[in-house]
Write an enzyme that holds these catalytic residues in place. Sequence first.
Site, PDB file in Angstrom:
ATOM      1  N   TYR A   1       0.849  -1.192   0.000  1.00  0.00           N
ATOM      2  CA  TYR A   1       0.000   0.000   0.000  1.00  0.00           C
ATOM      3  C   TYR A   1       0.878   1.231   0.000  1.00  0.00           C
ATOM      4  O   TYR A   1       1.832   1.329   0.779  1.00  0.00           O
ATOM      5  CB  TYR A   1      -0.886  -0.003   1.246  1.00  0.00           C
ATOM      6  CG  TYR A   1      -1.826   1.185   1.342  1.00  0.00           C
ATOM      7  CD1 TYR A   1      -2.880   1.346   0.435  1.00  0.00           C
ATOM      8  CD2 TYR A   1      -1.669   2.154   2.341  1.00  0.00           C
ATOM      9  CE1 TYR A   1      -3.748   2.426   0.534  1.00  0.00           C
ATOM     10  CE2 TYR A   1      -2.534   3.232   2.436  1.00  0.00           C
ATOM     11  CZ  TYR A   1      -3.566   3.375   1.528  1.00  0.00           C
ATOM     12  OH  TYR A   1      -4.422   4.443   1.618  1.00  0.00           O
TER      13      TYR A   1
ATOM     14  N   ASP B   1       9.390   2.747  -0.104  1.00  0.00           N
ATOM     15  CA  ASP B   1       8.306   3.395   0.645  1.00  0.00           C
ATOM     16  C   ASP B   1       8.487   3.048   2.123  1.00  0.00           C
ATOM     17  O   ASP B   1       8.108   1.974   2.575  1.00  0.00           O
ATOM     18  CB  ASP B   1       6.945   2.922   0.130  1.00  0.00           C
ATOM     19  CG  ASP B   1       5.800   3.571   0.917  1.00  0.00           C
ATOM     20  OD1 ASP B   1       6.086   4.309   1.887  1.00  0.00           O
ATOM     21  OD2 ASP B   1       4.633   3.334   0.552  1.00  0.00           O
TER      22      ASP B   1
ATOM     23  N   LYS C   1       3.995   8.992   8.740  1.00  0.00           N
ATOM     24  CA  LYS C   1       3.762   8.421  10.073  1.00  0.00           C
ATOM     25  C   LYS C   1       4.726   8.978  11.135  1.00  0.00           C
ATOM     26  O   LYS C   1       4.556  10.117  11.545  1.00  0.00           O
ATOM     27  CB  LYS C   1       3.751   6.895   9.974  1.00  0.00           C
ATOM     28  CG  LYS C   1       2.595   6.461   9.027  1.00  0.00           C
ATOM     29  CD  LYS C   1       2.203   5.018   9.033  1.00  0.00           C
ATOM     30  CE  LYS C   1       0.881   4.844   8.274  1.00  0.00           C
ATOM     31  NZ  LYS C   1       0.936   4.076   7.062  1.00  0.00           N
TER      32      LYS C   1
END
Length: 434
Positions: A147, A242, A270
């Site tokens: 994702y 990522d 995050k």
Amino acid sequence: MTTRETTQSEQLYARAQELLPGGVNSPVRAFKSVGGTPRFIDRAEGAYLFDADGNQYIDYVLSWGPMVLGHTHPKVTEALETAIKRGTSYGAPTALENQLAELVIDVVPSIEMIRFVNSGTEACMSALRLARAYTGREKIIKFAGCYHGHADMLLVQAGSGVATFGLPDSPGVPSGTTGNTLVAPFNDLAAVEALFAQYPDQIAGAIVEPIAANMGFVMPEDGYLQGLRDLCHRHGALFILDEVMTGFRASVGGGQEAFGIDPDITCLGKVIGGGLPVGAYAGKRAIMEQVAPAGTMYQAGTLSGNPLAMTAGLATIQTLREPGLFDQIAAQTQKLAHGIAERARAAGIPIQAGHQGTMFGYYFLKSDGAVIRDYASAKEHAHTERYASYFHQMLDAGVYFAPSQFEAGFVSSAHDDTIIQQTLDAAERVMAAL
Ligand SMILES: *Cc1c(COP(=O)(O)O)cnc(C)c1O
């Protein structure tokens, strides 16, 4: 379904469903795959969440990763209290942006220059634009079950909520956009080699999570990440890591430090915002200097580099670097992951558990001996019904794990020995009854 008081959460959820699609602002929060009522959170402190009915939970979701120091850490809270009095947004450059950039460049091995954005989605979307601008090529490779946020061209065989709900590629995503997205299975270099052979000189780059942690928790096999990087470079493509989830978690310097990989571009999110909305894409100077206004690849943001967000990120990462702290959280994470696996085995429940740094994940398996190494095997072997039942009983016992088998878990500096032991004791009771 629960022995706890949930009247307030139920009422809030009923009202939310009239106001917000599905009652939430991000799909997995709605508990759809495990059923039941999502808990409406009233406040959080340290390792705990407190819901609107006054229930207390040990939190292993930690806002899906960012809260590596736990909630309301005094260093972060105090820094924010000071910062908020100086204004919340200027739309002009600040010293804070330099400071966080210097810190990230110092901590994450491959990074020489950085551009701050507001989310992981923006980071990945912009990283791909940059790879395309830099190489003059249009196709990209992603991996099934990974994702990278919800940008159109990345919403193909995506993980996280897309995996949880078994959604096909989302309606509303134009085929012209995803037509340039090539998908390969995770942990399979031959599939990537085949794509490069099929589309010579057309592939701008490959984007991958160093640990596939949006389809549960799948570690890269030995040599996989390095092999992927080498394949990209052999074919004139960029290797994009990522690290939105693994950054400051797989190790302080992310998955690239943990696995010794040197990506061209890194995506962050995050933890980098310490609980405020921040993302970043970053990498080698020659590539990053393509970004406007240094170069011609356009990308901008009204609130990018926001002073409160920079402050929270700085306080969080500075604290995380204090001697011994990261290793201490990692040791607690290992204790938790090993403890859960042991208790599952003792209860005769087949399990595949993993951990790296301060993140962990585990699958309940449908059969002993099954191995999950990519998205297809995750969908085939993960026992989602058993997980749903376990999830609710753990919630009842005061432990908040992710409401889906296909999400990773997180530990913070606030998760002390007592809290880990309480979690394992609860898991033992619940697993015995599963
Ligand atoms: C969470 C996540 C994203 C998306 O970040 P948002 O801030 O939710 O947009 C992208 N990539 C990975 C690996 C993630 O875990």
